[in-house]
Design an enzyme around this catalytic site. Structure first.
Site, PDB file in Angstrom:
ATOM      1  N   THR A  79      -7.639  11.365   2.345  1.00  0.00           N
ATOM      2  CA  THR A  79      -6.418  11.166   3.118  1.00  0.00           C
ATOM      3  C   THR A  79      -5.539  12.409   3.050  1.00  0.00           C
ATOM      4  O   THR A  79      -5.854  13.385   2.359  1.00  0.00           O
ATOM      5  CB  THR A  79      -5.613   9.972   2.565  1.00  0.00           C
ATOM      6  OG1 THR A  79      -5.206  10.281   1.213  1.00  0.00           O
ATOM      7  CG2 THR A  79      -6.446   8.698   2.563  1.00  0.00           C
ATOM      8  N   VAL A  85      -9.482   8.925  -2.257  1.00  0.00           N
ATOM      9  CA  VAL A  85      -9.716   8.660  -0.843  1.00  0.00           C
ATOM     10  C   VAL A  85      -9.394   9.899  -0.018  1.00  0.00           C
ATOM     11  O   VAL A  85      -8.428  10.618  -0.292  1.00  0.00           O
ATOM     12  CB  VAL A  85      -8.873   7.458  -0.373  1.00  0.00           C
ATOM     13  CG1 VAL A  85      -9.261   7.056   1.049  1.00  0.00           C
ATOM     14  CG2 VAL A  85      -9.055   6.272  -1.323  1.00  0.00           C
ATOM     15  N   TYR A 130       3.846   9.613 -11.009  1.00  0.00           N
ATOM     16  CA  TYR A 130       2.928   8.800 -10.223  1.00  0.00           C
ATOM     17  C   TYR A 130       2.095   7.876 -11.112  1.00  0.00           C
ATOM     18  O   TYR A 130       2.013   6.669 -10.873  1.00  0.00           O
ATOM     19  CB  TYR A 130       2.010   9.712  -9.412  1.00  0.00           C
ATOM     20  CG  TYR A 130       1.005   8.980  -8.556  1.00  0.00           C
ATOM     21  CD1 TYR A 130       1.373   8.416  -7.343  1.00  0.00           C
ATOM     22  CD2 TYR A 130      -0.335   8.876  -8.958  1.00  0.00           C
ATOM     23  CE1 TYR A 130       0.440   7.747  -6.552  1.00  0.00           C
ATOM     24  CE2 TYR A 130      -1.264   8.211  -8.169  1.00  0.00           C
ATOM     25  CZ  TYR A 130      -0.868   7.650  -6.967  1.00  0.00           C
ATOM     26  OH  TYR A 130      -1.791   6.991  -6.193  1.00  0.00           O
ATOM     27  N   SER A 149      -3.092   0.093  -6.542  1.00  0.00           N
ATOM     28  CA  SER A 149      -2.808   0.840  -7.761  1.00  0.00           C
ATOM     29  C   SER A 149      -3.510   2.191  -7.695  1.00  0.00           C
ATOM     30  O   SER A 149      -3.671   2.770  -6.618  1.00  0.00           O
ATOM     31  CB  SER A 149      -3.251   0.026  -8.977  1.00  0.00           C
ATOM     32  OG  SER A 149      -2.937   0.675 -10.178  1.00  0.00           O
ATOM     33  N   ASN A 190       0.804  -1.224   0.000  1.00  0.00           N
ATOM     34  CA  ASN A 190       0.000   0.000   0.000  1.00  0.00           C
ATOM     35  C   ASN A 190       0.833   1.269   0.000  1.00  0.00           C
ATOM     36  O   ASN A 190       0.312   2.349  -0.253  1.00  0.00           O
ATOM     37  CB  ASN A 190      -0.916  -0.023   1.233  1.00  0.00           C
ATOM     38  CG  ASN A 190      -1.561   1.308   1.514  1.00  0.00           C
ATOM     39  OD1 ASN A 190      -2.457   1.754   0.788  1.00  0.00           O
ATOM     40  ND2 ASN A 190      -1.100   1.996   2.562  1.00  0.00           N
ATOM     41  N   LYS A 192       2.036   3.561 -11.442  1.00  0.00           N
ATOM     42  CA  LYS A 192       0.848   2.750 -11.194  1.00  0.00           C
ATOM     43  C   LYS A 192       0.495   1.909 -12.416  1.00  0.00           C
ATOM     44  O   LYS A 192       0.020   0.771 -12.282  1.00  0.00           O
ATOM     45  CB  LYS A 192      -0.319   3.634 -10.782  1.00  0.00           C
ATOM     46  CG  LYS A 192      -0.109   4.349  -9.453  1.00  0.00           C
ATOM     47  CD  LYS A 192       0.128   3.381  -8.308  1.00  0.00           C
ATOM     48  CE  LYS A 192       0.229   4.081  -6.965  1.00  0.00           C
ATOM     49  NZ  LYS A 192       0.378   3.145  -5.831  1.00  0.00           N
TER      50      LYS A 192
END
Length: 262
Positions: free
Chosen positions: A191, A189, A158, A144, A93, A162
């Site tokens: 975060t 998400v 980035y 991913s 992760n 992925k």
């Protein structure tokens, strides 16, 4: 039949999705043994003191490749095997968004660092865990991103890592038939990564892209870490063989059975 407690190596567990995964696993009636890594372990050290089935290790996956070649087998893999005698799953992760920069101004060194964190360290983790995963007919869950096939200004490093991770996923399914491998896009998400994207990187992206990410927060329409974390955790525990090699969104209908607590 001899009962055993599965052993999961979870990376990037100190915050965000990884922390949600860790909390989910620890809260199960029969939790697995977990080796959790994070660059900053201050948030998860107290959990290790409270849970005998949890081992915590600080690992910086942005370290030079020469160091990763030692840290991963001698510290991460060795710790799991020496303590519990097996490895049943990798839940990979960890990752970084930086650099958010257009190709014409991005530093090659920053791209190299991104590739070490997001891709090459995963390759090294998997490579060193394969002997144990073959023994256990184990599982690999790769976190991913939709950015592997959806494009934003400045996201070249980035997104391409992925995309490489997705290709690695399919390659492993072909090369390692006894191991079940799956790559999951967790959605956007709520975060710290998204907070940094809105607060720091907006000037790199176009005004429309920046407005899009801000609107997700304003409309409370981002994915909750605990929701996607439960799916990822359940996949690490019992992903079905028919899913091996697939790249799926976390809320894909085919994964509906993984959205409920085991």
């Amino acid at each position: 039949m001899v009962e055993f407690t599965p052993v999961i190596i979870l990376t990037g567990s100190g915050r965000g999705i990884g922390f949600a995964i860790l909390q989910y696993l620890l809260g199960l009636p029969n939790p697995p043994n977990i080796l959790a890594t994070s660059r900053n372990i201050s948030a998860i050290e107290p959990l290790a003191a409270a849970h005998k089935n949890l081992e915590v290790i600080s690992v910086d996956f942005s370290a030079p490749s020469s160091e990763l070649k030692t840290i991963i087998p001698d510290v991460v893999i060795h710790t799991a095997v020496s303590r519990w005698g097996r490895i049943d799953a990798l839940l990979l992760n960890h990752g970084t968004l930086d650099p958010i920069a257009k190709v014409d101004v991005a530093a090659l060194e920053d791209w190299e660092s991104n590739y070490r964190v997001n891709f090459l360290s995963n390759v090294e983790l998997i490579r060193n865990a394969l002997p144990e995963l073959r023994k256990s007919n184990g599982r690999i869950v790769l976190v991913s991103s939709g950015a592997s096939s959806i494009y934003f200004t400045g996201w070249g490093a980035y997104g391409s890592t992925k995309a490489a991770l997705n290709h690695l996923n399919s390659t492993l399914a072909l090369e390692e038939p006894s191991i079940t491998t799956i790559a999951i896009a967790p959605g956007i998400v709520d975060t710290d990564m998204q907070a940094a994207l809105r607060g720091v990187h907006g000037k790199v992206m176009s005004s429309g892209e920046n407005a899009f990410f801000n609107s997700l927060k304003e409309n409370n329409s981002m994915v909750k870490p605990e929701d996607v974390g439960a799916v990822l955790a359940n996949l690490a525990l019992q992903v079905e063989k028919a899913l091996s090699g697939k790249y799926l969104n976390w809320d894909d209908e085919i994964l509906s059975s993984y959205r409920t607590r085991l």
